[in-house]
Design an enzyme around this catalytic site. Sequence first.
Site, PDB file in Angstrom:
ATOM      1  N   HIS A 138       4.751 -70.600 -18.047  1.00  0.00           N
ATOM      2  CA  HIS A 138       4.051 -70.441 -19.333  1.00  0.00           C
ATOM      3  C   HIS A 138       2.799 -71.626 -19.345  1.00  0.00           C
ATOM      4  CE1 HIS A 138       6.021 -67.507 -21.887  1.00  0.00           C
ATOM      5  NE2 HIS A 138       7.122 -67.994 -21.400  1.00  0.00           N
ATOM      6  N   ASP A 168      -3.845 -69.681 -20.994  1.00  0.00           N
ATOM      7  CA  ASP A 168      -3.478 -68.424 -21.391  1.00  0.00           C
ATOM      8  C   ASP A 168      -4.999 -67.934 -22.036  1.00  0.00           C
ATOM      9  OD1 ASP A 168      -1.003 -68.546 -21.134  1.00  0.00           O
ATOM     10  OD2 ASP A 168      -0.272 -68.569 -23.206  1.00  0.00           O
TER      11      ASP A 168
END
Length: 377
Positions: A138, A168
């Site tokens: 992540h 992201d």
Amino acid sequence: MLPLEGTRILDLTRLLPGPFCTLMLADMGAEVLKVEDTSIGDYLRWQPPMVGETQGIFFAALNRNKQSMRLNLKPKEGKEVFARLVKTADVVVESFRPGRLDRLGVGYEAMAQVNPRIIYCAISGYGQDGPYRERAGHDLNYLALAGLLDLFGKRHGEPLMPPVQIADLTGAYLAAVGVLSALVARASTGRGQFVDISMMDGVVPWMISMLPRFWIDGQVPRRGEIPLGGAMPCYNLYECQDGQWLTLGALEPQFWSTFCKMVGREEWMDHQRDMGDEAEPTFAAVRALFKSKTRAEWLAFFADADVCIEPVLTVAEAAQHPQMQQRRMTVQVEQKRPRRSSSARSHSRASSRRPSTARTRNRFSGRCVIATKKLRR
């Protein structure tokens, strides 16, 4: 006319990076069909707070201007439906682990046989090759492995947790650029291509001001000791008398000179770029100065000055700021209840035309089920 009108995109992604990429493309006029699995679909659908029964507010913010459907890609019938969709599509954006769609028989090589003009954009943590290609991760992991996370924080302090998803969102922007570049290339070649986006790769350019020096002299950047990372008094955060904060960005000599003259401390002018222990006396003096007035008083004092001083605003304050409103960085789209969502911008006019769509609960039975009914008030 919007720049991507007539462009059809199949969005197989979930969570943040892929949906934000296709949101930007949708705002530019692309027709985006969000293809979700037949179990729980995009996890963000169910993350509260909720807008109605089938959408979390974060899902709604990321998926306006899109339609959605449920499709099981495992059975033969599902693969056939997907192939029919690809045949008339321009772009597929996916975020599976590398090789997953190939094993399902619907990867780029297979679908390029169906539509040679198709563009596949794959967003993954570490890219399509390398020893970490299949490793889970992540945003925080990508920042850590790229070396960026180590630079967040104060001198001699612990690394700090970023409050936003840097990798992201950078990956989303890179994916959008990759898709647009592939569309331009296809206009000349007539053929599509595979676009490989690694979120970890996208973190590395954030260190463009530090890596060249490391490569030249081997000097490792340290948190709090980077010129633009808290090391210099002229470029830093300062607390005011009322506990509010100001940013001082007087990097250029003319800004720092004006600042020093306005506060009656011209002796600071020669210490603009002091760093380390050498900078501590100037730091202490500047901190004491800002502690002598409230934030509002300082803003009034510097109101007409060219010194690069701005307040540290809360999210609520920023949302009401006239610059934010003038640039239309938030837009209101009618959903189950009124909400606000971030607006992607481009040099061409962008549009936040439609809210996100509800997803039907039918399981795949050999046919597409596309939910186009907008949520009602």
